[in-house]
Design a protein around this motif. Sequence first.
Motif, PDB file in Angstrom:
ATOM      1  N   PRO B 135      39.282  42.358  43.637  1.00 60.79           N
ATOM      2  CA  PRO B 135      39.645  42.747  42.261  1.00 60.79           C
ATOM      3  C   PRO B 135      40.748  41.868  41.683  1.00 60.79           C
ATOM      4  O   PRO B 135      40.698  41.489  40.523  1.00 60.79           O
ATOM      5  N   LEU B 136      41.740  41.517  42.514  1.00 62.23           N
ATOM      6  CA  LEU B 136      42.842  40.712  41.985  1.00 62.23           C
ATOM      7  C   LEU B 136      42.420  39.269  41.764  1.00 62.23           C
ATOM      8  O   LEU B 136      42.926  38.589  40.877  1.00 62.23           O
ATOM      9  N   ASN B 208      40.563  44.364  30.605  1.00 56.77           N
ATOM     10  CA  ASN B 208      41.629  45.239  31.035  1.00 56.77           C
ATOM     11  C   ASN B 208      41.557  45.461  32.548  1.00 56.77           C
ATOM     12  O   ASN B 208      40.487  45.573  33.125  1.00 56.77           O
ATOM     13  N   LEU B 209      42.744  45.516  33.179  1.00 53.84           N
ATOM     14  CA  LEU B 209      42.796  45.743  34.627  1.00 53.84           C
ATOM     15  C   LEU B 209      41.977  46.953  35.047  1.00 53.84           C
ATOM     16  O   LEU B 209      41.333  46.972  36.074  1.00 53.84           O
ATOM     17  N   LYS B 210      42.020  47.959  34.189  1.00 55.83           N
ATOM     18  CA  LYS B 210      41.388  49.221  34.537  1.00 55.83           C
ATOM     19  C   LYS B 210      39.883  49.053  34.686  1.00 55.83           C
ATOM     20  O   LYS B 210      39.241  49.677  35.528  1.00 55.83           O
ATOM     21  N   ARG B 213      37.108  47.124  37.927  1.00 52.89           N
ATOM     22  CA  ARG B 213      36.227  47.677  38.951  1.00 52.89           C
ATOM     23  C   ARG B 213      34.830  47.910  38.398  1.00 52.89           C
ATOM     24  O   ARG B 213      33.833  47.685  39.068  1.00 52.89           O
TER      25      ARG B 213
END
Lengths: 317, 524
Positions: B135-136, B208-210, B213
């Motif tokens: 993810p990162l 967005n980070l959210k 996923r």
Amino acid sequence: MIDAKNISKKFKQQTAVDAISFSVNEGENFVLLGTSGCGKTTTLKMLNRLIEPTDGEIFINQKNIRNENAETLRRSIGYALQNTGLFPHYTVAENIAVVPKLFKWSKEKIRARVEELMIKLHLSKEYYDTYPNELSGGQQQRVGLARALAADAGILLMDEPFGALDPITRTRVRNDFKNLEEFKKKTIVLVTHDVQEAFELADRICLMDKGKIVQTGKPTELLFKPANDFVKTFFDEQRLQLEYKSVTIKMLWQFLNDNGNIESSATEIAADRNVWQALECFSLNETDALIAHKNGITKKISYASLMNAFNQYKKAN
Amino acid sequence: MEQQQSLWEFIVQQRGKLLDQTIAHIGLTFISLFIAVLIGLPLGIFIARRKKAAAIVLNIAGILQTIPSIALLGFMIPLLGIGPLPAITALFLYALLPIIRNTYTGINEVDATVLEAASAMGFSKWQILTKVELPLAFPVILAGIRTATVINVGVATLAAYIAAGGLGEFIFGGISLNNTNMILAGAIPAALLAMLFDFLLSRVQKINLKKIRVAVVLMPFIILLLSSFYVIPSFEKNKLLAGFTPEFMGRQDGYLGLKSVYKLNIRNVVISDAVMYKAAYEKKLDIISGYSTDGRLRAFDLVILNDDKKIFPPYYAAPLIRNDVLQKYPEIENVLNLLSGKINDSIMTELNYEVDYLRRSPEAVAKDFLIKNNLYRQPRNGNKGTIHLGSKIFGEQYILINMYSMLIKGYTDLNVDTKTGLGGTKICFDAMTNNQIDMYPEYTGTGLLAILNASSATLNQLKQNEDSVYNYVADQFKKKYNLVWLKPIGFNNAYALMMRRQQSNELNVHSISELTDYINQSQN
């Protein structure tokens, strides 16, 4: 509770930790103190097998941790880092919930625990769904502490947890942490190079140098009964302040005169406060005397008698 | 405005084909991308763990990246033949480097303290990879995928060279036919696709980070969906497959004529002239559109199918000479006509084979031929004057010009100066009219279509008959340009359908009509 027996760590040519042994009692706050490169962080990381010792054994609750699954072991030990190590792609709540989630707690239980910890660590509810990079350094460190405490592990390992903060924030976060019931209840091994911090948080300090333990003992023992010159000189710079801070009124009780005849203003002070705090009381409240109680006896203490008692205590030790 | 409107008209007219090509193009791009991600991502993860392997893997992928795309496709043909497989393989190799490199970089750039924390919290290695590292690293990996996508959209145009379809069919067809609208109808959608995918992926990258996923889960499905656009041309064993050049596909005296005049309806792919003959030889293709005197006919043992309904205009070669030169040195006419009737299609093919395939010099081939036919004579002194000969820039013309040069020197007192390698018809013709050259070999079909720009009424009237075309061209050139067509040499370098000799005999197919019959029968 934690028993390290003759543990060593060698990195290629260099020996980071050289056959040291120590034990940490249940509920004790054990501080590994030393300059950078003394091996204190390596020692800490061997306790949850982030680093595997080259030699020696570590027992936690009588069980050799080498025989345990590393992941299971780590989940049962809280861990807080200097740079927080928060997951940037997880919200504050998700970060705190990492270990409970690994334990497969129910959603409700996790939520309740997260909210409880956020209140305890003075994190406003509005941060629940924000990401770490939107928080200040102090707040991030609080989230890091909450994450370490989340699954209510009996042991907490802390690697310079306040080291990255500015002095004012550091004091604030540290004080809030100190006032948590968890701080009192848990077995804590904390690594720091900050002498003040060590004295403030430690039940016992383990002073390390060049991969070896130089002296382990209560703060007052290190101050007043140094094992060698290294220990002595290590605290020289801040000796007076440390001494004032590590000696409490209770400890001075037998040397304190009751100056009951002083008529002028007096301020109440708890007997477990240290000399430094007593001195602050004098200067902040512009008072002439302090009133302390121990075992039903009340003493009225003047500035002179406090200093006098302190000097006598030092001679006696 | 005129230009834009006609481009629009072209697009509207060809919209079905354009849509098919665009969809095939997207499919090609994403199938190869999908495979590249499937292999590049784990490889990138692997080398992020093994630093020693990293240098090796990245170097190999880097070298692959530097191979020019045409050359890479060329390498693919002997290994994988033609069609989607080599095209997808080549595209896959191009997409590999950005994906491996960015996965490697992305994972390496994940903050060490975050990894330590994950480990200390009790994450397993797999959990660290899937919940933290990937993810990162996602934005960096996605940047790699984005680069690979844009590269692939561009390189996929070349797939048309090896019969894998895509927008390259219009682009290369347009280049061959000098049809700007056709080029643009392929190039503009290709550019738009590149920009569109680049834009869409840039949006995903800034996500967005959210939602990372969600994106991580969705990406493979989207790529897979887009991949499915590409319907792999079915290479059924029993049916004949034709490979036509992009140029041939778009010409009335090409595939369009085959369809309208012969009612030939054959499964076909678009392919480059450069690999077509070999593909036919290797049985990847059965029918190809070639030139009737190409040396590769001989090299690969192909035979020409008789154009019994005469849709291919005759391209008989003959010396084209300035009338004033002919008046001045009348003896030259008979000399230049010496070759007439001496070279038919198969002889010319043989000569071309020696030059193009066996790499003999045109001069040696020309001299051998003249000696064999008792035409060669030692050069005379050559002090009467100088004739300037020109030639176009391919083997056949070099051979002819060498023969003419030797003949003139041997049979007259004239000297010869040759200007070989004049780019094309237009350049040769302009050099003639500007008195820079005196003579060059030209083809009747070229004279008719490229120089005279004959109307379709004229073409119908001439009925592709070799004599009527020659007479018409000779007449018009004399009147308009004061240029004279001498006697035709005898061979016809025209478009032709060809197939393997063995198959031609087995199926008993020797003409295009027989081919049509055969296909119609086998379909019933």
